[in-house]
Scaffold this active site. Structure first.
Site, PDB file in Angstrom:
ATOM      1  N   GLU A 162      12.181   3.998  -4.516  1.00  0.00           N
ATOM      2  CA  GLU A 162      13.522   2.952  -3.571  1.00  0.00           C
ATOM      3  C   GLU A 162      13.672   2.765  -3.984  1.00  0.00           C
ATOM      4  O   GLU A 162      14.547   1.448  -3.954  1.00  0.00           O
ATOM      5  CB  GLU A 162      12.629   3.023  -2.501  1.00  0.00           C
ATOM      6  CG  GLU A 162      11.690   3.879  -1.276  1.00  0.00           C
ATOM      7  CD  GLU A 162      10.463   2.997  -0.230  1.00  0.00           C
ATOM      8  OE1 GLU A 162      10.620   1.960   0.130  1.00  0.00           O
ATOM      9  OE2 GLU A 162       9.864   4.447   0.624  1.00  0.00           O
ATOM     10  N   ASN A 203      11.932   9.267  -6.323  1.00  0.00           N
ATOM     11  CA  ASN A 203      11.435   9.210  -4.837  1.00  0.00           C
ATOM     12  C   ASN A 203      12.168   8.455  -3.895  1.00  0.00           C
ATOM     13  O   ASN A 203      11.821   7.138  -4.224  1.00  0.00           O
ATOM     14  CB  ASN A 203       9.637   8.784  -4.903  1.00  0.00           C
ATOM     15  CG  ASN A 203       9.337   9.772  -3.519  1.00  0.00           C
ATOM     16  OD1 ASN A 203       9.142  10.104  -3.224  1.00  0.00           O
ATOM     17  ND2 ASN A 203       7.967   8.413  -3.390  1.00  0.00           N
ATOM     18  N   HIS A 240      10.179  10.658   6.081  1.00  0.00           N
ATOM     19  CA  HIS A 240       9.827  10.126   7.557  1.00  0.00           C
ATOM     20  C   HIS A 240      11.107  10.220   8.004  1.00  0.00           C
ATOM     21  O   HIS A 240      11.759   9.823   8.301  1.00  0.00           O
ATOM     22  CB  HIS A 240      10.033   8.443   6.592  1.00  0.00           C
ATOM     23  CG  HIS A 240       8.407   7.901   5.998  1.00  0.00           C
ATOM     24  ND1 HIS A 240       7.148   8.383   6.288  1.00  0.00           N
ATOM     25  CD2 HIS A 240       8.363   7.106   4.427  1.00  0.00           C
ATOM     26  CE1 HIS A 240       6.586   7.748   4.601  1.00  0.00           C
ATOM     27  NE2 HIS A 240       7.832   7.133   3.972  1.00  0.00           N
ATOM     28  N   GLU A 268       6.132  12.450   1.640  1.00  0.00           N
ATOM     29  CA  GLU A 268       5.385  11.832   2.709  1.00  0.00           C
ATOM     30  C   GLU A 268       5.415  11.978   4.135  1.00  0.00           C
ATOM     31  O   GLU A 268       6.080  11.072   5.011  1.00  0.00           O
ATOM     32  CB  GLU A 268       6.271  10.159   2.583  1.00  0.00           C
ATOM     33  CG  GLU A 268       6.145   9.193   0.924  1.00  0.00           C
ATOM     34  CD  GLU A 268       6.222   8.180   0.539  1.00  0.00           C
ATOM     35  OE1 GLU A 268       6.193   7.375   1.797  1.00  0.00           O
ATOM     36  OE2 GLU A 268       6.469   7.861  -0.624  1.00  0.00           O
ATOM     37  N   ASP A 270       6.052  12.316   7.731  1.00  0.00           N
ATOM     38  CA  ASP A 270       5.341  11.965   8.667  1.00  0.00           C
ATOM     39  C   ASP A 270       6.468  12.671   9.869  1.00  0.00           C
ATOM     40  O   ASP A 270       8.275  12.553   9.761  1.00  0.00           O
ATOM     41  CB  ASP A 270       4.961  11.062   9.146  1.00  0.00           C
ATOM     42  CG  ASP A 270       5.843   9.739   8.386  1.00  0.00           C
ATOM     43  OD1 ASP A 270       6.507   9.897   8.325  1.00  0.00           O
ATOM     44  OD2 ASP A 270       4.796   8.876   7.685  1.00  0.00           O
TER      45      ASP A 270
HETATM   46  O1  G3I Z   1      -5.986  -4.269   2.920  1.00  0.00           O
HETATM   47  C1  G3I Z   1      -5.351  -4.991   4.182  1.00  0.00           C
HETATM   48  C2  G3I Z   1      -6.429  -5.388   5.070  1.00  0.00           C
HETATM   49  O2  G3I Z   1      -7.089  -6.076   4.111  1.00  0.00           O
HETATM   50  C3  G3I Z   1      -5.473  -5.758   6.316  1.00  0.00           C
HETATM   51  O3  G3I Z   1      -6.994  -6.403   6.804  1.00  0.00           O
HETATM   52  C4  G3I Z   1      -4.102  -5.190   6.688  1.00  0.00           C
HETATM   53  C5  G3I Z   1      -4.080  -6.389   7.640  1.00  0.00           C
HETATM   54  O4  G3I Z   1      -2.558  -6.141   7.424  1.00  0.00           O
HETATM   55  O5  G3I Z   1      -3.489  -5.557   6.061  1.00  0.00           O
HETATM   56  C6  G3I Z   1      -4.396  -4.011   5.071  1.00  0.00           C
HETATM   57  O6  G3I Z   1      -3.227  -3.949   3.835  1.00  0.00           O
HETATM   58  C7  G3I Z   1      -2.253  -2.986   4.607  1.00  0.00           C
HETATM   59  C8  G3I Z   1      -1.740  -1.820   3.353  1.00  0.00           C
HETATM   60  O7  G3I Z   1      -1.332  -1.046   3.675  1.00  0.00           O
HETATM   61  C9  G3I Z   1      -3.583  -1.170   3.346  1.00  0.00           C
HETATM   62  O8  G3I Z   1      -3.527  -0.667   4.537  1.00  0.00           O
HETATM   63  C10 G3I Z   1      -0.713  -3.687   4.381  1.00  0.00           C
HETATM   64  O9  G3I Z   1      -1.078  -4.912   5.628  1.00  0.00           O
HETATM   65  C11 G3I Z   1       0.363  -3.201   4.614  1.00  0.00           C
HETATM   66  O10 G3I Z   1       1.405  -3.611   4.064  1.00  0.00           O
HETATM   67  C12 G3I Z   1       0.331  -1.537   3.394  1.00  0.00           C
HETATM   68  O11 G3I Z   1       1.106  -0.327   4.001  1.00  0.00           O
HETATM   69  C13 G3I Z   1       2.092   0.420   3.475  1.00  0.00           C
HETATM   70  C14 G3I Z   1       3.204   0.329   3.064  1.00  0.00           C
HETATM   71  O12 G3I Z   1       3.196   1.380   2.360  1.00  0.00           O
HETATM   72  C15 G3I Z   1       3.300  -0.980   2.192  1.00  0.00           C
HETATM   73  O13 G3I Z   1       5.168  -1.087   2.848  1.00  0.00           O
HETATM   74  C16 G3I Z   1       0.763   1.538   3.941  1.00  0.00           C
HETATM   75  O14 G3I Z   1      -0.485   1.704   4.187  1.00  0.00           O
HETATM   76  C17 G3I Z   1       1.169   2.743   2.711  1.00  0.00           C
HETATM   77  O15 G3I Z   1       1.167   3.944   3.728  1.00  0.00           O
HETATM   78  C18 G3I Z   1       3.283   2.177   2.869  1.00  0.00           C
HETATM   79  O16 G3I Z   1       3.502   3.579   2.310  1.00  0.00           O
HETATM   80  C19 G3I Z   1       5.092   3.287   2.027  1.00  0.00           C
HETATM   81  C20 G3I Z   1       5.414   4.246   0.868  1.00  0.00           C
HETATM   82  O17 G3I Z   1       4.558   4.017  -0.514  1.00  0.00           O
HETATM   83  C21 G3I Z   1       6.633   4.417  -0.001  1.00  0.00           C
HETATM   84  N1  G3I Z   1       7.377   4.742   1.415  1.00  0.00           N
HETATM   85  C22 G3I Z   1       7.089   4.164   2.221  1.00  0.00           C
HETATM   86  C23 G3I Z   1       5.697   4.293   2.826  1.00  0.00           C
HETATM   87  C24 G3I Z   1       5.324   3.595   4.268  1.00  0.00           C
HETATM   88  O18 G3I Z   1       6.105   2.085   4.174  1.00  0.00           O
END
Ligand code: G3I
Length: 480
Positions: A162, A203, A240, A268, A270
């Site tokens: 990105e 990516n 996405h 990715e 969805d």
């Molecule tokens: O692990 C913590 C947890 O302890 C806490 O209670 C909770 C409360 O908010 O947050 C948890 O962490 C989250 C993490 O995912 C694990 O689930 C973060 O808040 C959350 O921001 C994070 O989001 C991730 C996101 O990237 C961040 O931008 C998504 O899981 C993940 O699927 C997503 O993936 C990205 C790709 O890497 C790049 N392309 C876009 C895609 C979607 O955003």
């Protein structure tokens, strides 16, 4: 006369040949559609079908069962990102990612490494670096250490993620602002030096429509890389999507990038929609997933489709886009949606019009039954004018023990559970009944049945048909 007889014979032979070839193509079509998992369907044309997983969700649950049985590729959702792997400078933590690598390897799944350089989920200390030499050194050390740690295990790395804005300019992040344009190729050179056998991807999202400024800018960058010998092997199209908005030129875009001599991957995938989902949107989603599968299959260098999560509970969408979700192949109960069936069929090369799905109603019937490792015998032992008693006998027909189970089925005629069912923890949501084991009947030995099977009393009126399909831990069971 003889000539006339000869022609008749020839005609009969041609007719026989035609019928034979029709039969053979029907058989081929049948065998093509006989795949019972997404991985098997993808393998028919040499494609890997992957899924993003999170280490802390892996366990004895439907999420894990589906990930390991339906898919043959894995991308760690968060665990290989800089924030986790090098939270403070020089201190590396590969524990969560190692968990996913072990999981993938124990199920013979290929691994996409995601991601080495990204502005988001970046360790805070990196943003405090202000000189180009210090940041370049930190970036290269990060890449070298991480790629070396996973050397030999990673199929493709998302080296840079990105890096572009929607208007085609470079994203203003610390790497761009402190190092400048060259950081991307530096990152690829460093990753290649650390593991020359790993394939390397750029990516991004919103590259799927070749007319977008961003797609064109990335195309210009990667063609320049190819011309100058920068070691890049692939472009990842995150995909996405919003329901009904898969770009019409997606296949052409994949081909355009592939023509540069690159692999193209859907990394990715969805397809989100407003929730609660309407049946029209769920039907459109089934079409969308099939379209993406066909677009990839039509491009020989498109060798991977990775879905960004298993089901609604683990999807990033509801937490990011308020009021939207249902973007994946499995629903909130980890039941396959009509999108699953149409995606499976499209991967297997069969064209099937998706069956309309009622709003919010999971469709266990859509899971193929071949290859299942359970059978269910639903016995109505007593029935009176408004009620009935049922025992649900479950058998593990597989060769490994099942420790902990969740059985899901739909009541077909509006039946409703009464209080105090037995030998299980029961919930009913709409027509869907979910039964989870209690501590004393958690284990189903290979070839064995539950000695304390779940049972219940329920109400009925009009018709009292048994459910037509059951899933155990996300996999369809044979109904006996
Ligand atoms: O692990 C913590 C947890 O302890 C806490 O209670 C909770 C409360 O908010 O947050 C948890 O962490 C989250 C993490 O995912 C694990 O689930 C973060 O808040 C959350 O921001 C994070 O989001 C991730 C996101 O990237 C961040 O931008 C998504 O899981 C993940 O699927 C997503 O993936 C990205 C790709 O890497 C790049 N392309 C876009 C895609 C979607 O955003």
């Amino acid at each position: 006369m003889f000539r006339h007889f000869g022609r008749k014979k020839l005609f009969a032979m041609l007719l026989a040949l035609l019928l034979l070839s029709l039969c053979m193509s029907t058989m081929l079509l049948r065998s093509a559609s006989a795949a019972s998992t997404l991985a098997q369907a993808g393998a028919q044309s040499g494609r890997t079908i992957g899924v993003a997983v999170e280490a802390n969700l892996l366990g004895n649950n439907p999420y894990t069962t589906i990930a390991q049985t339906q898919f043959d590729g894995v991308t760690p959702g968060n665990e290989m990102k800089w924030q986790t792997t090098e939270p403070s400078q020089g201190t590396f933590n590969f524990g969560p990612a190692d968990t996913i690598v072990s999981f993938a390897q124990s199920h013979s799944m290929k691994i996409r490494g995601h991601t080495l350089v990204w502005h988001s989920q970046l360790a805070g200390w990196v943003n405090n670096i202000t000189t180009s030499s210090a940041l370049l050194s930190a970036m290269n050390n990060h890449i070298t250490t991480e790629v070396t740690h996973f050397k030999g295990s990673i199929w493709y790395w998302d080296v840079v993620n990105e890096a572009f804005n929607e208007d085609g300019t470079r994203r203003s992040d610390v790497f761009q602002n402190v190092i400048g344009n060259s950081y991307i190729e530096d990152a690829f050179q460093t990753a290649h030096a650390a593991d020359p056998n790993a394939k390397l991807c750029y990516n991004d999202f919103n590259l799927e429509d070749m007319n977008s400024a961003k797609s064109q800018a990335v195309f210009a960058m990667v063609s320049d890389f190819k011309n100058r010998g920068v070691p890049i092997d692939c472009v990842g199209f995150q995909s996405h999507f919003i329901v009904g908005q898969v770009p019409a030129d997606f296949q052409a875009t994949l081909q355009k990038f592939a023509n540069l001599g690159l692999d193209v991957q859907i990394t990715e995938l969805d397809d989100r929609m407003p929730t609660p989902a309407s049946s029209a949107n769920l039907n459109q989603q089934a079409v969308d997933y099939a379209t993406v599968a066909k677009d990839c299959l039509a491009v020989s260098r498109c060798n991977d489709i990775t879905i960004w999560g298993v089901g609604e509970p683990d999807s990033w969408v509801p937490g990011t886009f308020s009021g939207q979700g249902q973007a994946l192949l499995y629903d909130q109960n980890y039941q396959p949606k009509s999108a699953y069936t149409s995606f499976l069929n499209a991967l297997a090369g069969t064209t099937v019009t998706p069956t309309p799905t009622p709003t919010n109603t999971p469709t266990p019937t859509s899971t193929p039954t071949s290859g299942s490792s359970c059978s269910v015998h639903y016995v109505i032992s007593n029935q009176w004018n408004t009620g009935f008693t049922t025992t649900v006998n479950i058998t593990n027909t597989g060769s490994t023990a099942i420790n902990g189970w969740t059985l899901v089925f739909n009541f077909p005629n509006g039946q409703t559970l009464q209080q105090s069912p037995w030998n299980g923890s029961f919930t009913q949501s709409g027509s869907t009944v979910t039964i989870t084991n209690l501590s004393y009947n958690a284990t189903l030995p290979p070839g064995g049945s539950l000695s304390s099977p779940p049972g219940f009393n329920a109400n009925w009126s009009g018709t009292n048909s048994p459910p037509s399909a059951f899933t155990l831990n996300g996999s369809a069971c044979t109904v006996i």
